[in-house]
Design a protein around this motif. Structure first.
Motif, PDB file in Angstrom:
ATOM      1  N   GLN A 264       5.491  19.933  -0.106  1.00 34.20           N
ATOM      2  CA  GLN A 264       4.084  19.678   0.194  1.00 34.20           C
ATOM      3  C   GLN A 264       3.370  19.045  -0.991  1.00 34.20           C
ATOM      4  OE1 GLN A 264       3.129  23.688   1.527  1.00 34.20           O
ATOM      5  NE2 GLN A 264       2.547  22.877   3.527  1.00 34.20           N
ATOM      6  N   ARG A 265       3.770  19.416  -2.197  1.00 33.28           N
ATOM      7  CA  ARG A 265       3.122  18.816  -3.367  1.00 33.28           C
ATOM      8  C   ARG A 265       3.411  17.322  -3.440  1.00 33.28           C
ATOM      9  NH1 ARG A 265       4.856  23.752  -6.202  1.00 33.28           N
ATOM     10  NH2 ARG A 265       3.062  25.147  -6.207  1.00 33.28           N
ATOM     11  N   GLU A 266       4.615  16.926  -3.052  1.00 32.04           N
ATOM     12  CA  GLU A 266       4.949  15.496  -3.039  1.00 32.04           C
ATOM     13  C   GLU A 266       4.088  14.760  -2.015  1.00 32.04           C
ATOM     14  OE1 GLU A 266       9.067  14.694  -2.515  1.00 32.04           O
ATOM     15  OE2 GLU A 266       9.712  16.033  -4.124  1.00 32.04           O
ATOM     16  N   ILE A 267       3.955  15.346  -0.833  1.00 29.54           N
ATOM     17  CA  ILE A 267       3.130  14.715   0.208  1.00 29.54           C
ATOM     18  C   ILE A 267       1.679  14.652  -0.247  1.00 29.54           C
ATOM     19  CG2 ILE A 267       2.301  14.911   2.588  1.00 29.54           C
ATOM     20  CD1 ILE A 267       4.953  16.419   3.198  1.00 29.54           C
ATOM     21  N   LEU A 268       1.204  15.751  -0.834  1.00 28.71           N
ATOM     22  CA  LEU A 268      -0.185  15.773  -1.276  1.00 28.71           C
ATOM     23  C   LEU A 268      -0.433  14.740  -2.372  1.00 28.71           C
ATOM     24  CD1 LEU A 268      -2.871  17.298  -0.789  1.00 28.71           C
ATOM     25  CD2 LEU A 268      -2.353  18.565  -2.870  1.00 28.71           C
ATOM     26  N   SER A 269       0.566  14.501  -3.208  1.00 25.96           N
ATOM     27  CA  SER A 269       0.414  13.476  -4.245  1.00 25.96           C
ATOM     28  C   SER A 269       0.166  12.116  -3.611  1.00 25.96           C
ATOM     29  CB  SER A 269       1.674  13.433  -5.116  1.00 25.96           C
ATOM     30  OG  SER A 269       1.568  12.417  -6.096  1.00 25.96           O
ATOM     31  N   ARG A 270       0.899  11.817  -2.534  1.00 29.49           N
ATOM     32  CA  ARG A 270       0.697  10.537  -1.849  1.00 29.49           C
ATOM     33  C   ARG A 270      -0.662  10.502  -1.151  1.00 29.49           C
ATOM     34  NH1 ARG A 270       6.149  11.586  -0.280  1.00 29.49           N
ATOM     35  NH2 ARG A 270       5.510  12.089   1.855  1.00 29.49           N
ATOM     36  N   LEU A 271      -1.029  11.616  -0.513  1.00 30.84           N
ATOM     37  CA  LEU A 271      -2.325  11.660   0.160  1.00 30.84           C
ATOM     38  C   LEU A 271      -3.477  11.543  -0.840  1.00 30.84           C
ATOM     39  CD1 LEU A 271      -1.822  14.428   2.877  1.00 30.84           C
ATOM     40  CD2 LEU A 271      -2.502  12.062   3.282  1.00 30.84           C
ATOM     41  N   THR A 272      -3.323  12.176  -1.988  1.00 32.40           N
ATOM     42  CA  THR A 272      -4.361  12.094  -3.011  1.00 32.40           C
ATOM     43  C   THR A 272      -4.557  10.655  -3.458  1.00 32.40           C
ATOM     44  OG1 THR A 272      -3.900  14.332  -3.809  1.00 32.40           O
ATOM     45  CG2 THR A 272      -5.027  12.854  -5.331  1.00 32.40           C
ATOM     46  N   ALA A 273      -3.448   9.929  -3.613  1.00 28.96           N
ATOM     47  CA  ALA A 273      -3.546   8.525  -4.025  1.00 28.96           C
ATOM     48  C   ALA A 273      -4.270   7.701  -2.959  1.00 28.96           C
ATOM     49  CB  ALA A 273      -2.151   7.961  -4.283  1.00 28.96           C
ATOM     50  N   ARG A 353      -4.173  -7.030  -1.019  1.00 33.43           N
ATOM     51  CA  ARG A 353      -2.751  -6.826  -0.716  1.00 33.43           C
ATOM     52  C   ARG A 353      -2.431  -5.339  -0.570  1.00 33.43           C
ATOM     53  NH1 ARG A 353       1.341 -10.711  -4.179  1.00 33.43           N
ATOM     54  NH2 ARG A 353       0.277 -12.710  -3.868  1.00 33.43           N
ATOM     55  N   VAL A 354      -3.324  -4.484  -1.081  1.00 36.59           N
ATOM     56  CA  VAL A 354      -3.101  -3.055  -0.971  1.00 36.59           C
ATOM     57  C   VAL A 354      -3.022  -2.614   0.483  1.00 36.59           C
ATOM     58  CG1 VAL A 354      -5.504  -2.240  -0.904  1.00 36.59           C
ATOM     59  CG2 VAL A 354      -3.808  -0.892  -2.117  1.00 36.59           C
ATOM     60  N   TRP A 355      -3.647  -3.398   1.390  1.00 32.72           N
ATOM     61  CA  TRP A 355      -3.688  -3.031   2.805  1.00 32.72           C
ATOM     62  C   TRP A 355      -2.530  -3.624   3.599  1.00 32.72           C
ATOM     63  CZ3 TRP A 355      -7.119   0.488   2.227  1.00 32.72           C
ATOM     64  CH2 TRP A 355      -8.281   0.284   1.484  1.00 32.72           C
ATOM     65  N   THR A 356      -1.536  -4.213   2.934  1.00 31.73           N
ATOM     66  CA  THR A 356      -0.440  -4.885   3.641  1.00 31.73           C
ATOM     67  C   THR A 356       0.424  -3.908   4.426  1.00 31.73           C
ATOM     68  OG1 THR A 356      -0.376  -6.572   1.911  1.00 31.73           O
ATOM     69  CG2 THR A 356       1.532  -6.434   3.381  1.00 31.73           C
ATOM     70  N   SER A 357       0.796  -2.809   3.813  1.00 27.56           N
ATOM     71  CA  SER A 357       1.680  -1.827   4.441  1.00 27.56           C
ATOM     72  C   SER A 357       1.631  -0.542   3.624  1.00 27.56           C
ATOM     73  CB  SER A 357       3.122  -2.348   4.491  1.00 27.56           C
ATOM     74  OG  SER A 357       3.712  -2.276   3.199  1.00 27.56           O
ATOM     75  N   PRO A 358       2.201   0.548   4.127  1.00 30.37           N
ATOM     76  CA  PRO A 358       2.259   1.776   3.316  1.00 30.37           C
ATOM     77  C   PRO A 358       2.949   1.570   1.977  1.00 30.37           C
ATOM     78  CG  PRO A 358       2.743   2.291   5.609  1.00 30.37           C
ATOM     79  CD  PRO A 358       2.680   0.790   5.513  1.00 30.37           C
ATOM     80  N   ASN A 359       3.875   0.609   1.915  1.00 32.91           N
ATOM     81  CA  ASN A 359       4.603   0.368   0.666  1.00 32.91           C
ATOM     82  C   ASN A 359       3.739  -0.251  -0.417  1.00 32.91           C
ATOM     83  OD1 ASN A 359       7.021   1.358   1.721  1.00 32.91           O
ATOM     84  ND2 ASN A 359       7.583  -0.635   2.577  1.00 32.91           N
ATOM     85  N   THR A 360       2.615  -0.860  -0.038  1.00 31.83           N
ATOM     86  CA  THR A 360       1.750  -1.476  -1.043  1.00 31.83           C
ATOM     87  C   THR A 360       0.576  -0.574  -1.440  1.00 31.83           C
ATOM     88  OG1 THR A 360       0.515  -2.632   0.699  1.00 31.83           O
ATOM     89  CG2 THR A 360       2.319  -3.829  -0.351  1.00 31.83           C
ATOM     90  N   LEU A 361       0.517   0.624  -0.852  1.00 26.57           N
ATOM     91  CA  LEU A 361      -0.494   1.584  -1.301  1.00 26.57           C
ATOM     92  C   LEU A 361      -0.152   2.049  -2.718  1.00 26.57           C
ATOM     93  CD1 LEU A 361      -0.875   3.790   1.900  1.00 26.57           C
ATOM     94  CD2 LEU A 361      -2.554   2.161   1.002  1.00 26.57           C
ATOM     95  N   PRO A 362      -1.142   2.324  -3.544  1.00 26.52           N
ATOM     96  CA  PRO A 362      -0.842   2.793  -4.900  1.00 26.52           C
ATOM     97  C   PRO A 362      -0.330   4.223  -4.895  1.00 26.52           C
ATOM     98  CG  PRO A 362      -3.199   2.876  -4.513  1.00 26.52           C
ATOM     99  CD  PRO A 362      -2.603   2.212  -3.305  1.00 26.52           C
TER     100      PRO A 362
END
Length: 382
Positions: A264-273, A353-362
């Motif tokens: 969950q901490r890994e997922i939350l790290s992505r959600l926080t970003a 470009r950040v909105w291109t795909s999930p892979n380009t999210l920071p």
């Protein structure tokens, strides 16, 4: 008692009733003033659409953006809308708990009592939050007769009129400028989701993954809760926090963070970003558009930042930390810094470009170091 087997784990009606009963009254306004405030907020929301789209160079990718309603609500209206959203998002987890409960002797009776208790707790939390939210783009809640949503799957934009009036009076700023300023922020969120079709499903999947990782074994959960309490009050006897451990403890101060599994901490790290990106982008746009259409934007921004940082008092600050609202404040600050740095380096089109795909999210690390995102997304692609 024969219907207890079908009782939900959270009594949502009781949650709404509790929050509505406990919610603080809004500022005093006459009926005529209230009509004028509602009408003005709707006008500002409409005007903000064009301002935000022109500045961000983002536009709705389908019918979702055109059918998203703007709802000016009071505090109980905000509560009802958010209960609907919580119910929708939490349904997979609650179904999982229901299945587990069915195998436990007396589980139906326990579930009925627990549903009442949880309903009261949720209601108390929503009552606390309902006086603090100025606006919200509600992405997940289903449409109802009372709270309509987009006919083609779009969300709805909520503007909480009593809170907007309360803050503008507290800050002693021009009310017309402040209302437009708030609408610019919330309209940016609507633009983000309507211009980026995959964003809503991506966040929903991340949240569902987070909930699926929840350990519903009571003994395991209680053990993590005990560890969480130790983290909030200090180390075990004879232990002293030092260095990175103390810093990590300070970072993980909320209840939500303290009872997580490693996954969950890994997922939350992505959600926080992602949330830092969305909130920071909204703040950046609000300040970028502001000087053109909000004459007193500098004064509003300065006073609002001080209010946002200080909180209303000691109890308010403690609750903010416990509920994780301090992390929300960091998201505004860190996200805005990320957006500003990227736009300064590669321009608005380059940032988009950040909105291109999930892979380009920071990533969370890239939010703190925008140059790493530019290197990964731009230089590698170029």
């Amino acid at each position: 008692m024969t219907s207890l087997g079908g009782v939900e784990m959270v009594d949502w009606k009781l949650a709404v009733a509790t929050a509505t009963r406990l919610v603080r009254p809004g500022p005093e306004v006459s009926r005529e003033e209230a009509r004028g405030i509602v009408a003005e907020l709707r006008r500002h929301a409409k005007a903000s659409e064009e301002h935000v789209r022109e500045f961000t160079r983002l536009s709705a990718a389908g019918p979702e953006g055109r059918d998203t309603p703007v709802l000016v609500v009071d505090r109980p209206g905000w509560v009802r809308a958010n209960v609907a959203g919580f119910r929708e998002l939490l349904s997979p987890l609650l179904s999982k708990v229901e299945e587990r409960r069915a195998t436990v002797p007396g589980g139906a009776v326990i579930g009925a009592v627990g549903g009442k208790v949880t309903g009261v707790e949720v209601g108390m939390l929503l009552s606390f939050l309902s006086s603090r939210v100025l606006g919200q783009y509600e992405t997940f809640a289903p449409a109802t007769r009372e709270l309509p949503g987009g006919a083609e799957g779009g969300g709805r934009l909520l503007l909480v009129a009593p809170n907007i009036v309360h803050v503008e009076r507290e800050l002693e700023v021009d009310p017309h400028d402040f209302r437009l300023w708030v609408c610019l922020h919330e309209e940016t969120h609507r633009t983000q989701f309507t211009a980026v079709p995959w964003l809503r499903d991506h966040i929903r999947m991340e949240i569902q993954s987070f909930l699926e990782q929840t350990d519903i074994d009571p003994s395991t959960f209680l053990e993590r809760l005990r560890e969480a309490a130790q983290s909030l009050t200090g180390n075990k006897p004879g232990e002293a926090p030092a260095g990175e451990e103390a810093a990590a403890r300070e970072e993980r101060g909320s209840i939500v963070e303290l009872v997580q599994t490693p996954a969950q901490r890994e997922i939350l790290s992505r959600l926080t970003a992602v949330m830092s990106l969305l909130e920071g982008h909204a703040d950046y746009v609000m300040d970028g558009v502001g000087p053109q259409v909000v004459p007193s934007v500098s004064e509003i921004r300065e006073k609002f930042q001080k209010r946002r940082a200080s909180g209303a008092g000691r109890l308010d600050q403690a609750l903010r930390k416990l509920l994780g609202l301090d992390a929300k404040l960091r998201q505004y600050r860190d996200g805005e810094r990320f957006v500003r740095a990227v736009v300064d380096e590669v321009g608005m089109d380059g940032f988009n470009r950040v909105w291109t795909s999930p892979n380009t999210l920071p990533t969370k690390a890239e939010i703190a170091k925008p140059g790493e995102w530019v290197a990964r997304v731009h230089r590698k692609a170029d």
